[in-house]
Structures are given as structure tokens and as C-alpha cells.
Design an enzyme around this catalytic site. Structure first.
Site, PDB file in Angstrom:
ATOM      1  N   LEU A 141     -15.733  37.299  54.267  1.00 15.01           N
ATOM      2  CA  LEU A 141     -17.174  37.512  54.228  1.00 15.01           C
ATOM      3  C   LEU A 141     -17.411  38.947  54.685  1.00 15.01           C
ATOM      4  CD1 LEU A 141     -18.618  34.253  55.890  1.00 15.01           C
ATOM      5  CD2 LEU A 141     -18.522  34.807  53.463  1.00 15.01           C
ATOM      6  N   ASP A 142     -18.415  39.595  54.120  1.00 14.30           N
ATOM      7  CA  ASP A 142     -18.746  40.955  54.548  1.00 14.30           C
ATOM      8  C   ASP A 142     -19.091  40.972  56.029  1.00 14.30           C
ATOM      9  OD1 ASP A 142     -18.423  41.746  51.934  1.00 14.30           O
ATOM     10  OD2 ASP A 142     -20.566  41.762  51.479  1.00 14.30           O
ATOM     11  N   LYS A 143     -18.981  42.130  56.634  1.00 17.90           N
ATOM     12  CA  LYS A 143     -19.234  42.281  58.067  1.00 17.90           C
ATOM     13  C   LYS A 143     -20.564  41.674  58.491  1.00 17.90           C
ATOM     14  CE  LYS A 143     -19.927  45.850  61.633  1.00 17.90           C
ATOM     15  NZ  LYS A 143     -19.958  47.305  61.905  1.00 17.90           N
ATOM     16  N   THR A 145     -22.478  39.516  56.762  1.00 19.17           N
ATOM     17  CA  THR A 145     -22.759  38.188  56.209  1.00 19.17           C
ATOM     18  C   THR A 145     -22.307  37.130  57.199  1.00 19.17           C
ATOM     19  OG1 THR A 145     -22.524  38.961  53.928  1.00 19.17           O
ATOM     20  CG2 THR A 145     -22.297  36.605  54.298  1.00 19.17           C
ATOM     21  N   ARG A 240     -24.259  40.362  46.373  1.00 16.58           N
ATOM     22  CA  ARG A 240     -25.054  41.569  46.589  1.00 16.58           C
ATOM     23  C   ARG A 240     -25.138  42.400  45.315  1.00 16.58           C
ATOM     24  NH1 ARG A 240     -22.145  44.206  51.604  1.00 16.58           N
ATOM     25  NH2 ARG A 240     -23.914  45.657  51.474  1.00 16.58           N
TER      26      ARG A 240
END
Length: 328
Positions: A141-143, A145, A240
Site C-alpha cells: 500500500l502507498d505510504k 494509504t 490514484r
């Protein structure tokens, strides 16, 4: 950086009904805990023997009844040491670990993030992960998110989970708030690859890898939409990129959406909320998978984080104040 080498010793008898089967296909059935690519790599490296004769050709045809032995080595890299970082563990057994990741936590060490990552935390929580590639991390997961992730605690579990991801059978659902009003749900089926000029970003590009995102409308606000999304694929920044591509970027996503769009006649408090929401409004709310050992289908859900819930409340209040209606 700490690099370790783990010895692998395997043996098994080829069934008689496997007559005239390729060696790489046969050992993939004999040793399902290892990926086909890894087994092929071991064949090419001369680590696989058939009746004590080294065979380095994946296409070698077997007769059935031969003894297969594999004596190989697997490098396991541990980039950082264990760090005592609190984890919100939702489920854990001897094979898998499911956690609810907070905003601001980088999943894997990289440039500019050599410590304080989820990987460091996992090594402290479960030291045996030191012997699993990437400490058992199979997806990211993105930082900024939040939400659910699964981690493999054994090599066999990692192979099974990666196979589910590749087969698109692992269920990953998200909730997000996007700019603008979406009338109905839909799907975005557009390839994603590295951005042609901004190398740290991704973009929809014909030369990219296939990516499919499904979304449905949960609630419409005056100038925003609350969505439930489901991934078929797992490309970097997929949601995104896809939402920005259809001109409805995520609230707070400066990289792909630019500055916040402020609706007319908004109150100062609402404008302040939008401007101060400094991360993409994206939460991995549900995860489903088949347990690698029991075969049971398992489903977890993670409640919305406080900042996300506050954003929804502010959007609702803005709608009421401007005559949009609480249940629009």
C-alpha cells in the site's frame, strides 16, 4: 544490508503417469510450494538431478518413476534490522499475518526511507520473517494509504499468496473520496506504466501493463463523490492513476490531482478541512483470500480511520449547509 543464503534440499519420485512430461512441469507438481520460475532457475543452474544425473534442460522429458533431487541455494536479503514499531494486527497464525496499516508508514525500505518501515516492524514482531524474501510482504500500500495487507510467514504461504494475486483471485476492496460528481459506477481498463517524464510517478500509457479498476458510488456530495472500488490488478498507484485519468482524482492526492478544488460558498471550516487533508483519501477496507494451508476462504474488514471519517462528516455538513441534502 544483511544478505543470507538458505540451503534448499528436496527429493521426490516422479509418478509413472507423468511419462513424457517436461521436467519443469513435473517438478512444479512435485514441489508446489515453490514458484515455477524459481524451479526453472534451479534446473538451469544445475541444481536438479534425475536419478543422480544433473539435468539442466527444463524441456527434458521424464519417463516416470525416476528420483528427483534438488540441492539449491536461495538468497534472502534483509535490508534493515528489526525495529519496535507498533502494528495493528487483525489476524495471525503460523502461515499468514493480516494487518491494518496506518497512514504515513512506508511498506518497504527504499531511497530516503532506510528505517521506520513496515518491514522493520515485521522483523521485530515475527523474527522468523528474516528468512522469507521481503519479510513476507507480497503486496504493498502507498505510504499514505491506510488499510488491510496480508504478509506470508512461510515460503510456502508466500508462493500461494503470490499465485492468488497473479490469478486475480485475491479480493481487495477500497473506499475513496474523489473530486467532482460521479453519476454512476463503472470500470477503468487502461494500461499503467512509468510516467514518461516524471519518473517517480505512474501514468496511463499504451506501453504499460494491463490494469482494471471497478468502482461504484456510495454517496454523492455537492462537489465530491464517495466510492467503493475493487481491483482486478495491482499496479503501482493504480486507483490514484485511474481516477485522475477519468478527471476525478482523489481528495488530498497532490501528485495526481493537484491542488484541492474548493466548491462555491463553502464555509471556512470546510475549506480548511480540504486544504489540510494532506494524504490521498484512500483506505483498503476489505481483504479476502484462500488460506494457503486450510483452503478456507477468509475475509477481513478494517474500519475507516478517523481522518477519513471526519472528511466524510465535513462533506455531509457542507451539503446540508448548501441545500444539497443529507441523503443525496
Amino acid at each position: 544490508m544483511n544478505q543470507q543464503v538458505k540451503s534448499i534440499s528436496l527429493s521426490g519420485e516422479i509418478p509413472l503417469e507423468a511419462f513424457n512430461t517436461r521436467l519443469d512441469q513435473c517438478i512444479a507438481q512435485l514441489f508446489p510450494d515453490y514458484s515455477r520460475s524459481k524451479l526453472k532457475e534451479w534446473i538451469l543452474a544445475g541444481s536438479v538431478s534425475v536419478d543422480e544425473n544433473v539435468i539442466d534442460t527444463p524441456r527434458h522429458k521424464v519417463k516416470g518413476g525416476e528420483l528427483i533431487t534438488i540441492n539449491a541455494h536461495q538468497q534472502v536479503q534483509v535490508n534493515h534490522t528489526a525495529e519496535d514499531i507498533e502494528l495493528d494486527v487483525v489476524y495471525e497464525d503460523s502461515e499468514i499475518l493480516v494487518l491494518n496499516k496506518p497512514a504515513g508508514l512506508v511498506v518497504h525500505p527504499g531511497a530516503g526511507n532506510q528505517s521506520g518501515t513496515l518491514l522493520n516492524a515485521l522483523l521485530a514482531h515475527a523474527p522468523e520473517l528474516e528468512h522469507i524474501p521481503r519479510a513476507g510482504i507480497v503486496h504493498r500500500l502507498d505510504k499514505e494509504t491506510t488499510g488491510l495487507m496480508v504478509v506470508a510467514k512461510t515460503l510456502a504461504a508466500q508462493t500461494h499468496l503470490v499465485a492468488q494475486l497473479q490469478a486475480r483471485s485475491m479480493g481487495r476492496e477500497y473506499e475513496a473520496v474523489v473530486m467532482g460528481k460521479l453519476i454512476a459506477g463503472g470500470s477503468v481498463d487502461e494500461n499503467i506504466g512509468r510516467h514518461p517524464t516524471k519518473r517517480t510517478l505512474m501514468a496511463v500509457t499504451s506501453s504499460g501493463k494491463p490494469a482494471v479498476t471497478h468502482y461504484r458510488v456510495k454517496k454523492k456530495f455537492r462537489a465530491h463523490t464517495y466510492l467503493r472500488l475493487k481491483l482486478e490488478t495491482g499496479r503501482t498507484h493504480q486507483i490514484r492513476v485511474h481516477m485522475a485519468y477519468i478527471k476525478h482524482p482523489l481528495v488530498g492526492d497532490i501528485q495526481y490531482g493537484g491542488r484541492a478544488r474548493l466548491p462555491k460558498h463553502a464555509s471556512e471550516s470546510f475549506v480548511s478541512m480540504l486544504r489540510e487533508f494532506k494524504r490521498q483519501a484512500l483506505h483498503a477496507i476489505q481483504l479476502s483470500l484462500v488460506h494457503p494451508t486450510t483452503g478456507e476462504t477468509m475475509v477481513w474488514q478494517a474500519p475507516l480511520p478517523e481522518d477519513f471519517s471526519s472528511l466524510l462528516a465535513a462533506l455531509n455538513e457542507d451539503g446540508i449547509e448548501n441545500g444539497f441534502g443529507e441523503n443525496a
